[in-house]
Design an enzyme around this catalytic site. Structure first.
Site, PDB file in Angstrom:
ATOM      1  N   ALA A   1    -102.390  50.879  59.936  1.00 61.25           N
ATOM      2  CA  ALA A   1    -103.637  50.710  59.190  1.00 61.25           C
ATOM      3  C   ALA A   1    -103.723  51.859  58.197  1.00 61.25           C
ATOM      4  O   ALA A   1    -103.645  53.028  58.581  1.00 61.25           O
ATOM      5  CB  ALA A   1    -104.826  50.729  60.139  1.00 61.25           C
TER       6      ALA A   1
ATOM      7  N   LYS B   1     -94.433  50.982  56.574  1.00 56.39           N
ATOM      8  CA  LYS B   1     -93.283  50.582  55.758  1.00 56.39           C
ATOM      9  C   LYS B   1     -92.752  49.201  56.134  1.00 56.39           C
ATOM     10  O   LYS B   1     -92.335  48.427  55.266  1.00 56.39           O
ATOM     11  CB  LYS B   1     -92.182  51.636  55.877  1.00 56.39           C
ATOM     12  CG  LYS B   1     -92.519  52.946  55.168  1.00 56.39           C
ATOM     13  CD  LYS B   1     -91.374  53.933  55.247  1.00 56.39           C
ATOM     14  CE  LYS B   1     -91.681  55.180  54.437  1.00 56.39           C
ATOM     15  NZ  LYS B   1     -91.821  54.900  53.003  1.00 56.39           N
TER      16      LYS B   1
ATOM     17  N   ALA C   1     -94.457  46.567  57.718  1.00 63.61           N
ATOM     18  CA  ALA C   1     -95.407  45.526  57.338  1.00 63.61           C
ATOM     19  C   ALA C   1     -95.504  45.398  55.821  1.00 63.61           C
ATOM     20  O   ALA C   1     -95.630  44.289  55.288  1.00 63.61           O
ATOM     21  CB  ALA C   1     -96.778  45.828  57.940  1.00 63.61           C
TER      22      ALA C   1
ATOM     23  N   ASN D   1     -85.005  57.322  47.999  1.00 59.23           N
ATOM     24  CA  ASN D   1     -85.427  57.882  46.727  1.00 59.23           C
ATOM     25  C   ASN D   1     -84.607  59.138  46.434  1.00 59.23           C
ATOM     26  O   ASN D   1     -83.799  59.573  47.257  1.00 59.23           O
ATOM     27  CB  ASN D   1     -86.935  58.130  46.683  1.00 59.23           C
ATOM     28  CG  ASN D   1     -87.410  59.186  47.663  1.00 59.23           C
ATOM     29  OD1 ASN D   1     -86.693  60.138  47.985  1.00 59.23           O
ATOM     30  ND2 ASN D   1     -88.634  59.033  48.150  1.00 59.23           N
TER      31      ASN D   1
ATOM     32  N   LEU E   1     -85.691  56.373  41.373  1.00 53.67           N
ATOM     33  CA  LEU E   1     -85.974  57.578  40.588  1.00 53.67           C
ATOM     34  C   LEU E   1     -87.371  57.567  39.989  1.00 53.67           C
ATOM     35  O   LEU E   1     -87.634  58.259  39.001  1.00 53.67           O
ATOM     36  CB  LEU E   1     -84.941  57.699  39.460  1.00 53.67           C
ATOM     37  CG  LEU E   1     -83.470  57.653  39.869  1.00 53.67           C
ATOM     38  CD1 LEU E   1     -82.578  57.522  38.639  1.00 53.67           C
ATOM     39  CD2 LEU E   1     -83.096  58.892  40.679  1.00 53.67           C
ATOM     40  N   GLY E   2     -88.277  56.783  40.559  1.00 51.25           N
ATOM     41  CA  GLY E   2     -89.626  56.719  40.020  1.00 51.25           C
ATOM     42  C   GLY E   2     -89.643  56.141  38.622  1.00 51.25           C
ATOM     43  O   GLY E   2     -89.035  55.095  38.357  1.00 51.25           O
TER      44      GLY E   2
ATOM     45  N   GLY F   1     -86.456  54.860  36.888  1.00 50.63           N
ATOM     46  CA  GLY F   1     -85.740  53.670  37.318  1.00 50.63           C
ATOM     47  C   GLY F   1     -84.992  53.870  38.611  1.00 50.63           C
ATOM     48  O   GLY F   1     -85.507  54.441  39.579  1.00 50.63           O
TER      49      GLY F   1
ATOM     50  N   ASP G   1     -91.665  50.594  49.181  1.00 45.25           N
ATOM     51  CA  ASP G   1     -91.500  49.511  50.154  1.00 45.25           C
ATOM     52  C   ASP G   1     -91.335  48.176  49.436  1.00 45.25           C
ATOM     53  O   ASP G   1     -90.517  47.333  49.830  1.00 45.25           O
ATOM     54  CB  ASP G   1     -92.705  49.449  51.089  1.00 45.25           C
ATOM     55  CG  ASP G   1     -92.923  50.744  51.847  1.00 45.25           C
ATOM     56  OD1 ASP G   1     -91.928  51.430  52.149  1.00 45.25           O
ATOM     57  OD2 ASP G   1     -94.087  51.078  52.140  1.00 45.25           O
TER      58      ASP G   1
ATOM     59  N   SER H   1    -101.806  45.566  46.534  1.00 42.15           N
ATOM     60  CA  SER H   1    -101.251  45.588  45.177  1.00 42.15           C
ATOM     61  C   SER H   1    -100.046  44.666  45.001  1.00 42.15           C
ATOM     62  O   SER H   1     -99.581  44.483  43.874  1.00 42.15           O
ATOM     63  CB  SER H   1    -100.821  47.019  44.821  1.00 42.15           C
ATOM     64  OG  SER H   1     -99.619  47.386  45.500  1.00 42.15           O
TER      65      SER H   1
END
Length: 309
Positions: free
Chosen positions: A19, A47, A49, A191, A226-227, A230, A257, A296
Site C-alpha cells: 500500500a 514493485k 503489483a 537503473n 538512465l532516467g 533513456g 516498474d 499513472s
C-alpha cells in the site's frame, strides 16, 4: 466491469505488493527537519503489483504471485489487481503479517523518497513458488522483482528455467544472487545506480560499457535505465542506446516498474529487446506525467502515440 482473467497468462510477476502512502511536498526534508505535506493519498503499489497492473493495462494476460496481509490494505490491493484483470489466484492472504507498506514523499521536482516496510512480502516462500509452478510454466515470461526473500526469487528463477519460461530480472534493490539466477536473466534490468552497485569498483564510466559489463556477470542480456537520458540495451555482440521520450515529469514513482513490465510484455509478444525497450520508454514517459504509481499507468490506447499521454 473488471476484465476476466484467464488461466493462461502471458506474463507472471513474482514480487511485492504494498500500500503506497504518498505525501506531496514542495521539497524533501533535510535530516531532522519537518516539512508540510500538501496532500496524502493511499493507492496500490509494490514493485510486483506495479508491474502486474502496468502490464495488464497494456493488454497482457497477467498473473501475480505474492502475499498480502488479512487487512484493509490487502483488500484494497487485491481489488485493484482484479479490477485490471490480473489473475490473483496465487496472491495469498497472510493472517500472520500486515500488508507491505511504502511511505513516499514526492517533491515538486517530481523526484521521490521511499521507505518500504515489507510486512507480508517477507513471508513469500519457496513453497509458494512450488505451488505456483503450473502458472509459471504456462507463461511466456516471468518477471522477478526483489522486495521479497532472495530464496524465493531463486526458487522462481529455477522454476522458470525448468519450464523454459523467459526470465526478466529487475534487480531492485540490488542483492547478491547465485550465478545460476543471473545466467537466466534475459534481460537483467537495473537503473544506472543499481548497475554501478552490481559492478562495484569495476564499474566503467561509459553507459554502454556498463551495460556490456553486466553481460560479463553472466546475464543473457541487460537493460540499464538512465532516467531522462533513456536506456542502454546490451545483447551479446550489440549495444544500443534507446532515447527517452521527452516529457515534463510530475512524479517518477513506479516508472521503473512500468518500464520493466512493458519490456517483459513486449518480449512475450516476440519483440527484440531494443524494440521492447522503446515501448517501455514510451510507457514510462506517460507514467511520470501523472501522480502515483499504479494510478499513472496508461492503457494501450494512451500510448499509441506518446503525444497523447
Amino acid at each position: 466491469m473488471p476484465r476476466a482473467a484467464t488461466t493462461a497468462p502471458e506474463l507472471v510477476v513474482v514480487g511485492s505488493l504494498n500500500a503506497d502512502l504518498t505525501a506531496r511536498v514542495r521539497r524533501h526534508p533535510a535530516p531532522g527537519e519537518t516539512v508540510r505535506g500538501d496532500a496524502l493519498t493511499v493507492s496500490g503499489g509494490g514493485k510486483g503489483a506495479n508491474q502486474a497492473v502496468a502490464a495488464a493495462r497494456l493488454g497482457a494476460r497477467t498473473a501475480m504471485v505474492g502475499r498480502v496481509g488479512a487487512d484493509a490494505h490487502g483488500d484494497m490491493l487485491l481489488e485493484a489487481l482484479r479490477a485490471d484483470g490480473v489473475d490473483t489466484a496465487r496472491t495469498l492472504r497472510d493472517p500472520g503479517a500486515p500488508t507491505g507498506t511504502a511511505l513516499i514523499t514526492v517533491a515538486d521536482s517530481g523526484e521521490n523518497n521511499i521507505i518500504v516496510c515489507a510486512g507480508a512480502n517477507e513471508r513469500l516462500s519457496p513453497n509458494d513458488i512450488e505451488a505456483a509452478k503450473p502458472v509459471i510454466g504456462a507463461a511466456r515470461v516471468v518477471s522477478l522483482v526483489l522486495e521479497v526473500p532472495v530464496a524465493t526469487v531463486v526458487a522462481a528463477a529455477r522454476a522458470a528455467g525448468e519450464a523454459g519460461t523467459r526470465v526478466v530480472l529487475n534487480l531492485s534493490p540490488v542483492v547478491e544472487l547465485p550465478p545460476e539466477v543471473l545466467a537466466l536473466a534475459d534481460p537483467l534490468v537495473v537503473n544506472e545506480h543499481e548497475a554501478r552497485q552490481l559492478l562495484a569498483a569495476g564499474a566503467p564510466d561509459d553507459d554502454r560499457a556498463i551495460a556490456t559489463a553486466l553481460l560479463a556477470l553472466g546475464a543473457r542480456s541487460a537493460v540499464v535505465t538512465l532516467g531522462e537520458r533513456g536506456a542502454v540495451v546490451a545483447v551479446p555482440g550489440r549495444v544500443e542506446h534507446v532515447p527517452a521520450v521527452p516529457t515534463d515529469a510530475v512524479d517518477t514513482t513506479g516508472a521503473g516498474d512500468a518500464f520493466a513490465a512493458t519490456a517483459a510484455w513486449r518480449l512475450g509478444r516476440g519483440d527484440a529487446l531494443p524494440d521492447a525497450a522503446r515501448w517501455a520508454s514510451r510507457v514510462s514517459a506517460c507514467c511520470v506525467r501523472k501522480p502515483g504509481a499504479q494510478p499513472s499507468y496508461p492503457t494501450l490506447d494512451a500510448v499509441a502515440e506518446a503525444v497523447r499521454c
